[in-house]
Scaffold this motif. Structure first.
Motif, short mmCIF file in Angstrom:
data_model
loop_
_atom_site.label_atom_id
_atom_site.label_comp_id
_atom_site.label_asym_id
_atom_site.label_seq_id
_atom_site.Cartn_x
_atom_site.Cartn_y
_atom_site.Cartn_z
N LEU A 66 9.49 14.22 -6.79
CA LEU A 66 8.82 14.30 -5.54
C LEU A 66 7.26 14.88 -6.31
CD1 LEU A 66 8.12 13.68 -2.66
CD2 LEU A 66 9.04 16.02 -2.03
N GLY A 67 6.25 14.13 -5.94
CA GLY A 67 4.90 14.59 -6.07
C GLY A 67 4.07 15.05 -5.17
N THR A 68 3.07 15.27 -4.98
CA THR A 68 2.40 15.86 -3.94
C THR A 68 2.71 15.19 -2.58
OG1 THR A 68 0.60 16.81 -5.38
CG2 THR A 68 0.06 16.97 -3.06
N THR A 69 2.36 13.82 -2.68
CA THR A 69 2.49 12.89 -1.49
C THR A 69 3.24 11.83 -1.81
OG1 THR A 69 0.33 12.01 -2.23
CG2 THR A 69 0.34 13.71 -0.66
N THR A 70 4.03 11.71 -2.91
CA THR A 70 4.61 10.51 -3.32
C THR A 70 5.76 10.74 -3.90
OG1 THR A 70 2.56 9.55 -4.02
CG2 THR A 70 4.51 8.49 -4.59
N LEU A 71 6.98 9.89 -3.45
CA LEU A 71 8.33 10.03 -4.00
C LEU A 71 8.52 8.80 -5.18
CD1 LEU A 71 11.66 10.77 -3.65
CD2 LEU A 71 11.69 9.00 -2.13
N PHE A 81 26.22 -4.24 1.37
CA PHE A 81 25.23 -3.24 1.43
C PHE A 81 23.99 -3.13 2.19
CE2 PHE A 81 28.06 -2.75 -2.42
CZ PHE A 81 28.05 -1.41 -2.59
N THR A 82 23.54 -1.77 2.58
CA THR A 82 22.19 -1.90 3.05
C THR A 82 21.42 -1.10 2.44
OG1 THR A 82 21.16 -1.46 5.13
CG2 THR A 82 22.74 -0.19 4.74
N TYR A 83 20.10 -0.93 2.43
CA TYR A 83 19.30 -0.12 1.92
C TYR A 83 17.93 -0.22 2.67
CZ TYR A 83 18.10 -5.00 0.20
OH TYR A 83 18.00 -6.03 0.19
N ASP A 84 16.91 0.49 2.17
CA ASP A 84 15.64 0.79 2.79
C ASP A 84 15.77 1.74 3.94
OD1 ASP A 84 13.99 -0.78 1.08
OD2 ASP A 84 14.13 -2.62 2.43
N LEU A 85 16.20 2.79 3.58
CA LEU A 85 16.41 3.70 4.75
C LEU A 85 15.02 4.82 4.99
CD1 LEU A 85 20.05 4.76 4.28
CD2 LEU A 85 19.05 3.06 6.24
N PRO A 126 4.74 8.04 5.16
CA PRO A 126 5.72 9.12 5.57
C PRO A 126 7.11 8.55 5.01
CG PRO A 126 5.24 7.40 7.05
CD PRO A 126 4.26 6.98 5.99
N PHE A 127 7.25 8.15 3.94
CA PHE A 127 8.44 7.44 3.34
C PHE A 127 8.98 8.41 2.07
CE2 PHE A 127 6.47 3.11 4.32
CZ PHE A 127 6.91 3.16 5.66
N THR A 128 8.67 9.78 2.12
CA THR A 128 8.94 10.45 0.84
C THR A 128 10.10 11.29 1.21
OG1 THR A 128 7.66 12.21 1.98
CG2 THR A 128 6.67 11.00 0.29
N HIS A 129 11.05 10.85 2.04
CA HIS A 129 12.48 11.42 2.05
C HIS A 129 13.64 10.44 1.99
CE1 HIS A 129 10.77 15.36 2.96
NE2 HIS A 129 9.87 14.51 3.82
N GLU A 130 13.33 9.15 1.48
CA GLU A 130 14.46 8.19 1.45
C GLU A 130 15.51 8.68 0.60
OE1 GLU A 130 14.89 3.47 1.16
OE2 GLU A 130 13.20 4.43 0.30
N ASP A 131 15.20 9.28 -0.56
CA ASP A 131 16.50 9.65 -1.42
C ASP A 131 17.46 10.64 -0.51
OD1 ASP A 131 14.43 11.62 -1.11
OD2 ASP A 131 14.92 12.81 -3.00
N ALA A 152 0.96 -1.39 -0.05
CA ALA A 152 0.17 0.13 0.04
C ALA A 152 1.03 1.04 -0.06
CB ALA A 152 -0.95 -0.01 1.06
N LEU A 153 1.92 1.45 0.78
CA LEU A 153 2.82 2.38 0.86
C LEU A 153 4.06 2.54 -0.08
CD1 LEU A 153 2.42 3.01 4.73
CD2 LEU A 153 1.25 3.99 2.97
N SER A 154 4.40 1.55 -0.69
CA SER A 154 5.71 1.34 -1.79
C SER A 154 5.45 0.34 -2.47
CB SER A 154 7.00 1.36 -0.83
OG SER A 154 6.97 0.08 -0.56
#
Length: 304
Positions: free
Chosen positions: A80-85, A198-202, A54-59, A31-33
């Motif tokens: 970045l869209g209105t509510t989506t990265l 490597f790590t990801y999903d921040l 609330p995941f729109t700042h991962e970049d 639902a969120l990604s």
């Protein structure tokens, strides 16, 4: 997520990448990604990820982590869209093997030792102590809207945890304190053939108690295992983590403190998903079962 929004952000993010993708492989979607591997006409690949609040700042988190010297994928483009990265990142490829506890402990030492950028939300002692009250407020909202009618026992347990929270939260800012990955599981590490990890999903990274990451490693699909958690904490110290990791805090041994607060943190997050971020009443039974189980574990681990 909305397919039209995904397609629009994909087009914007891949502009200037050598043409439109010739192939799209969906790797993950909820639902969120939404995550895809894109193959371009020249044969190169990249990973495209879209995420809602609330995941729109991962970049920004990935860029800051890479600048700090962490082994994370490069951000190639983001929109970045209105509510989506929408974010295009380096494709790390297929893993050479499954990550081990040694890999996880070493990565955690690295993660917790790098400089923390100002952009990460703070998670200090007051924040930790506020989690049960925040969870209670969200539960009240759900019940006021006729949802979760049988959750009185959850409310009682959260009230007991809230009363004990100021004392139990002591030690939150003791080392290790800094980057918190928030999704620190074996599935968030990738070991390449050259041995690099490597790590990801921040997407939910913040600045807070590193012990939350360390006990995240064992996951939550099975009951909390303090002995296993202690072994991982000790492995972390062996790999170079601070010895203070093993010290008692909040009147509890390190592993019970960390597991208990980890469960409270999960409960607050699940309730926020149910009430705000996903807000789908059809998922209430599953969320309520998970929240009840984790709240009960939290009460037991925190000795309230």
């Amino acid at each position: 997520m909305n397919p039209d929004e995904i397609a629009r952000l994909r087009t914007e993010a891949t502009t200037g990448q050598g043409g439109a993708p010739a192939g799209i492989e969906v790797l993950h979607s909820w639902a969120l990604s939404h995550v895809e591997r894109l193959t371009f006409p020249d044969g190169n690949t990249a990973v495209f990820k879209t995420a809602r609040e609330p995941f729109t700042h991962e970049d920004e988190a990935l860029t800051a982590a890479r600048q700090a010297g962490m082994s994370v994928p490069r951000v190639l483009a983001s929109v970045l869209g209105t509510t989506t990265l929408g974010m295009l990142i380096e494709d790390l490829g297929e893993p050479a093997r499954e990550p081990t506890d040694a890999d996880g402990a070493a990565m955690a030492v690295h993660l917790h030792s790098v400089a923390v950028p100002d952009l990460l939300p703070p998670g200090d002692t007051a924040w930790l102590a506020s989690l049960p009250a925040r969870a209670l407020r969200t539960l009240d909202v759900l019940r006021e809207h006729g949802r979760w009618p049988g959750a009185a026992d959850i409310a009682e347990m959260l009230e007991a945890i809230d009363k004990a929270a100021p004392a139990r939260a002591e030690g939150a800012m003791a080392r290790p304190f800094g980057w918190v990955h928030s999704e620190f599981h074996p599935t968030s590490l990738l070991v390449r053939a050259d041995g690099r990890v490597f790590t990801y999903d921040l997407a939910r990274a913040f600045c807070g108690p590193g012990l939350l990451d360390l006990v995240s490693w064992q996951g939550t699909t099975t009951p909390a295992d303090p002995d296993r958690a202690r072994a991982f904490l000790e492995r972390y110290v062996e790999e170079g983590g601070p010895t203070q990791t093993l010290a008692d805090r909040g009147g509890l041994c390190a592993q019970e403190w960390a597991l208990g607060w980890h469960r409270v943190w999960i409960v607050e997050w699940y309730l926020a998903q149910a009430a705000q971020w996903i807000a789908d009443p059809t998922t209430d039974p599953a969320y309520e079962r998970a929240v009840r189980a984790h709240t009960r574990e939290a009460a037991e681990l925190l000795h309230v």
